[in-house]
Write a protein that holds these residues in place. Structure first.
Motif, PDB file in Angstrom:
ATOM      1  N   HIS A  32       0.865  -1.194   0.000  1.00 20.53           N
ATOM      2  CA  HIS A  32       0.000   0.000   0.000  1.00 20.53           C
ATOM      3  C   HIS A  32       0.890   1.228   0.000  1.00 20.53           C
ATOM      4  O   HIS A  32       1.960   1.246   0.605  1.00 20.53           O
ATOM      5  CB  HIS A  32      -0.910   0.039   1.223  1.00 20.53           C
ATOM      6  CG  HIS A  32      -1.739   1.295   1.289  1.00 20.53           C
ATOM      7  ND1 HIS A  32      -2.799   1.544   0.442  1.00 20.53           N
ATOM      8  CD2 HIS A  32      -1.631   2.396   2.090  1.00 20.53           C
ATOM      9  CE1 HIS A  32      -3.331   2.716   0.721  1.00 20.53           C
ATOM     10  NE2 HIS A  32      -2.636   3.263   1.712  1.00 20.53           N
ATOM     11  N   ASP A  49      -2.179  -5.601  -4.234  1.00 17.17           N
ATOM     12  CA  ASP A  49      -2.637  -4.337  -3.667  1.00 17.17           C
ATOM     13  C   ASP A  49      -3.456  -4.624  -2.419  1.00 17.17           C
ATOM     14  O   ASP A  49      -4.508  -5.267  -2.481  1.00 17.17           O
ATOM     15  CB  ASP A  49      -3.481  -3.595  -4.710  1.00 17.17           C
ATOM     16  CG  ASP A  49      -3.976  -2.243  -4.233  1.00 17.17           C
ATOM     17  OD1 ASP A  49      -3.726  -1.872  -3.067  1.00 17.17           O
ATOM     18  OD2 ASP A  49      -4.627  -1.542  -5.034  1.00 17.17           O
ATOM     19  N   GLY A  51      -4.930  -2.317  -0.570  1.00 19.23           N
ATOM     20  CA  GLY A  51      -6.074  -1.412  -0.500  1.00 19.23           C
ATOM     21  C   GLY A  51      -5.984  -0.342   0.557  1.00 19.23           C
ATOM     22  O   GLY A  51      -6.433   0.777   0.357  1.00 19.23           O
ATOM     23  N   SER A  52      -5.409  -0.662   1.708  1.00 20.93           N
ATOM     24  CA  SER A  52      -5.274   0.276   2.817  1.00 20.93           C
ATOM     25  C   SER A  52      -4.229  -0.284   3.778  1.00 20.93           C
ATOM     26  O   SER A  52      -3.873  -1.468   3.689  1.00 20.93           O
ATOM     27  CB  SER A  52      -6.609   0.446   3.554  1.00 20.93           C
ATOM     28  OG  SER A  52      -6.946  -0.745   4.246  1.00 20.93           O
TER      29      SER A  52
END
Length: 302
Positions: A32, A49, A51-52
């Motif tokens: 990230h 990925d 995402g956060s």
């Protein structure tokens, strides 16, 4: 392929090549970054990925960070009004967080205590070696925290670092990195002074560098930065603004610990001048430009 999935938050000039080296070594990497482009590059290279920050932690066995400064690490790890999915929300008891950022030793100690309350071990593991060291996997890694946790994850660190040194309890890695940056800045300023002086005296700068590199003045900066400095090339391997930040950490710690730092205070002011003259994204060897301004002549003017 390793059965240990690595989360990596902070895919900047150092973090992205480190994450790629981990992928090359067979570790699954979930990443990230605040901006999307480095994440896309990681995914194209074979990563995932997350995402956060919390999403990265949820999908990982161990989480690595490489962020600019103390407030960034606190925000990403613990959360605030601007970070609603912090790393801590995705961590589970028994996990380890390894922070490769260069931040305040006291902030590190406080954060490690906060994470310990939820059963997570934190290692402060700042790095030295610049962008090329990150690309080559030859970084120097200075580790503070539990030595057993370091031994458990040493295999990961040895992918990105040529040397991995346990420096003591939590915060000791950051203290060691501050000492490293004190010496680095002294080299950068010293070589800059020498080159500007030699140029003012009309000497052949390449000959000067060749002559002094093999003697007592020999150092990393002469070997790795002086050729570009002579040409006025300051493409960043390590941003001057990060050097300034690191020196601020060092001088603040010196104040807290009662350590005299006259040379470091001077270097701090020279790097501050770089930032005030829009040179913060130059390489840290670009401090020579400040001395050139003081001399009223650029070395590359001939």
């Amino acid at each position: 392929m390793s059965d240990k999935t690595i989360g990596f938050v902070g895919l900047g000039i150092m973090g992205l090549p480190m994450a790629k080296n981990l992928l090359d070594a067979g570790y699954p990497v979930v990443g990230h970054n605040r901006s999307d482009e480095p994440v896309e590059e990681l995914v194209d290279y074979g990563g995932t990925d997350g995402g956060s920050p919390a999403g990265v932690a949820e999908e990982s066995d161990v989480v690595l960070l490489c962020l600019p400064d103390s407030p960034d690490v606190e925000r990403v790890v613990l959360g605030d009004e601007n970070e609603t999915d912090p790393v801590i929300d995705g961590l589970s008891e028994g996990m380890t967080l390894i922070d490769h950022s260069t931040i305040s030793p006291t902030v590190t100690e406080t954060m490690a205590a906060d994470l310990e309350e939820v059963g997570v071990t934190m290692l402060d593991a700042p790095i030295s070696g610049g962008e090329q060291g990150a690309i080559d996997g030859t970084l120097s890694i200075m580790v503070g925290g539990d030595e057993d946790a370091l031994d458990e994850h040493r295999d990961i660190l040895e992918v990105t670092g040529a040397t991995v040194t346990h420096c003591g309890p939590s915060g000791a890695g950051q203290t060691t990195k501050a000492a490293n940056q004190i010496v680095v800045a002294a080299q950068m300023v010293g070589v800059s002074e020498a080159l500007v002086f030699a140029d003012q005296a009309g000497a052949d700068l390449e000959a000067v560098v060749d002559a002094i590199s093999g003697g007592a003045a020999g150092c990393w900066t002469l070997d790795n930065r002086a050729p570009n400095m002579i040409q006025g090339v300051f493409e960043p391997g390590f941003f001057a603004e990060y050097q300034y930040k690191d020196l601020r950490i060092a001088t603040d710690a010196g104040e807290a610990f009662g350590a005299p730092m006259p040379q470091t205070e001077l270097a701090h002011e020279l790097y501050k001048t770089m930032l005030q003259n829009d040179m913060g994204r130059d390489d840290n060897s670009g401090v020579m430009q400040v001395l050139e301004m003081m001399a009223g002549k650029e070395v590359t003017d001939g």
